[in-house]
Design a protein around this motif. Structure first.
Motif, mmCIF file in Angstrom:
data_model
loop_
_atom_site.group_PDB
_atom_site.id
_atom_site.type_symbol
_atom_site.label_atom_id
_atom_site.label_comp_id
_atom_site.label_asym_id
_atom_site.label_seq_id
_atom_site.Cartn_x
_atom_site.Cartn_y
_atom_site.Cartn_z
ATOM 1 N N GLU A 123 0.819 -1.111 -0.100
ATOM 2 C CA GLU A 123 0.042 -0.187 -0.135
ATOM 3 C C GLU A 123 0.815 1.293 0.092
ATOM 4 O O GLU A 123 0.652 2.314 -0.947
ATOM 5 N N GLN A 124 1.774 1.271 1.003
ATOM 6 C CA GLN A 124 2.750 2.383 0.801
ATOM 7 C C GLN A 124 3.400 2.654 -0.259
ATOM 8 O O GLN A 124 3.734 3.839 -0.735
ATOM 9 N N GLN A 125 4.068 1.619 -1.047
ATOM 10 C CA GLN A 125 4.886 2.028 -2.375
ATOM 11 C C GLN A 125 3.828 1.962 -3.465
ATOM 12 O O GLN A 125 4.205 1.709 -4.603
ATOM 13 N N ASN A 126 2.404 1.970 -3.314
ATOM 14 C CA ASN A 126 1.367 1.811 -4.529
ATOM 15 C C ASN A 126 1.701 0.681 -5.496
ATOM 16 O O ASN A 126 1.599 0.993 -6.560
ATOM 17 N N THR A 176 11.194 1.082 -9.024
ATOM 18 C CA THR A 176 11.043 2.166 -9.588
ATOM 19 C C THR A 176 10.215 3.092 -8.592
ATOM 20 O O THR A 176 9.371 2.746 -8.004
ATOM 21 N N PRO A 177 10.755 4.463 -8.411
ATOM 22 C CA PRO A 177 10.229 5.309 -7.226
ATOM 23 C C PRO A 177 8.510 5.563 -7.725
ATOM 24 O O PRO A 177 8.113 5.589 -8.708
ATOM 25 N N LEU A 178 7.991 5.690 -6.690
ATOM 26 C CA LEU A 178 6.435 5.881 -6.859
ATOM 27 C C LEU A 178 6.408 7.094 -7.923
ATOM 28 O O LEU A 178 5.343 6.935 -8.570
ATOM 29 N N ASP A 179 7.060 8.206 -7.756
ATOM 30 C CA ASP A 179 6.392 9.183 -8.617
ATOM 31 C C ASP A 179 6.922 9.061 -10.237
ATOM 32 O O ASP A 179 6.362 9.867 -11.119
ATOM 33 N N GLU A 180 7.514 7.930 -10.353
ATOM 34 C CA GLU A 180 7.831 7.536 -11.756
ATOM 35 C C GLU A 180 7.122 6.290 -12.346
ATOM 36 O O GLU A 180 6.783 5.953 -13.097
#
Length: 156
Positions: free
Chosen positions: A97-100, A150-154
């Motif tokens: 959940e935290q890492q989408n 992969t970072p969340l914003d990417e």
């Protein structure tokens, strides 16, 4: 074809756990090209057991997503036993959940990651971490999942 003996133990109150078939698929994916025969146990636990094991074996008094315990036999015995993985279901669910990420994708990653540890891969040194992360990314995309690093914003 990999000859895999897999013992899945469910000691968690969580209900959204992957099937034995999925666990087998993810472990075989990590073993592919690295082992022809393997035996390992996967124990799915709750936070209390994870925390106790993490404190005892790593000196960290908190639950963690996955612990790997390599089998410790002399090489000349040539046994297929790799060791044990202990995965904390509530931590995996929270991290997904935290890492989408989907819970399934994070479970797959924890099984791949832990199996690679049993095979001797590590991420303590930066160079080793890069090797392991590249390998995990390739294995995860082969399974149809996104790059787990992969970072969340990417992630999109």
């Amino acid at each position: 074809m990999i000859d895999l003996t897999l013992d899945v133990q469910r000691a968690s109150h969580c209900t959204n756990l992957p099937s034995d078939e999925k666990i087998r698929t993810w472990v075989i994916n990590a073993l592919s090209g690295r082992k022809d025969e393997a035996e390992l146990a996967v124990r799915i636990v709750d936070e209390e057991e994870s925390q106790a094991l993490n404190a005892q074996y790593r000196g960290k008094d908190k639950p963690t997503n996955v612990l790997s315990f390599q089998a410790d036999f002399p090489a000349e015995l040539n046994l297929p036993l790799l060791g044990d993985l202990v995965i904390c279901a509530p931590v995996v669910e929270k991290e997904a959940e935290q890492q989408n990420k989907t819970t399934e994708a994070h479970w797959a990653h924890m099984l791949v990651h832990g199996t690679l540890h049993l095979l001797g891969y590590d991420h303590i040194k930066d160079n080793d971490a890069e090797i392991m992360e590249r390998l995990e990314t390739g294995l995860m995309t082969h399974l149809g999942f996104a790059d787990p690093y992969t970072p969340l914003d990417e992630a999109g």
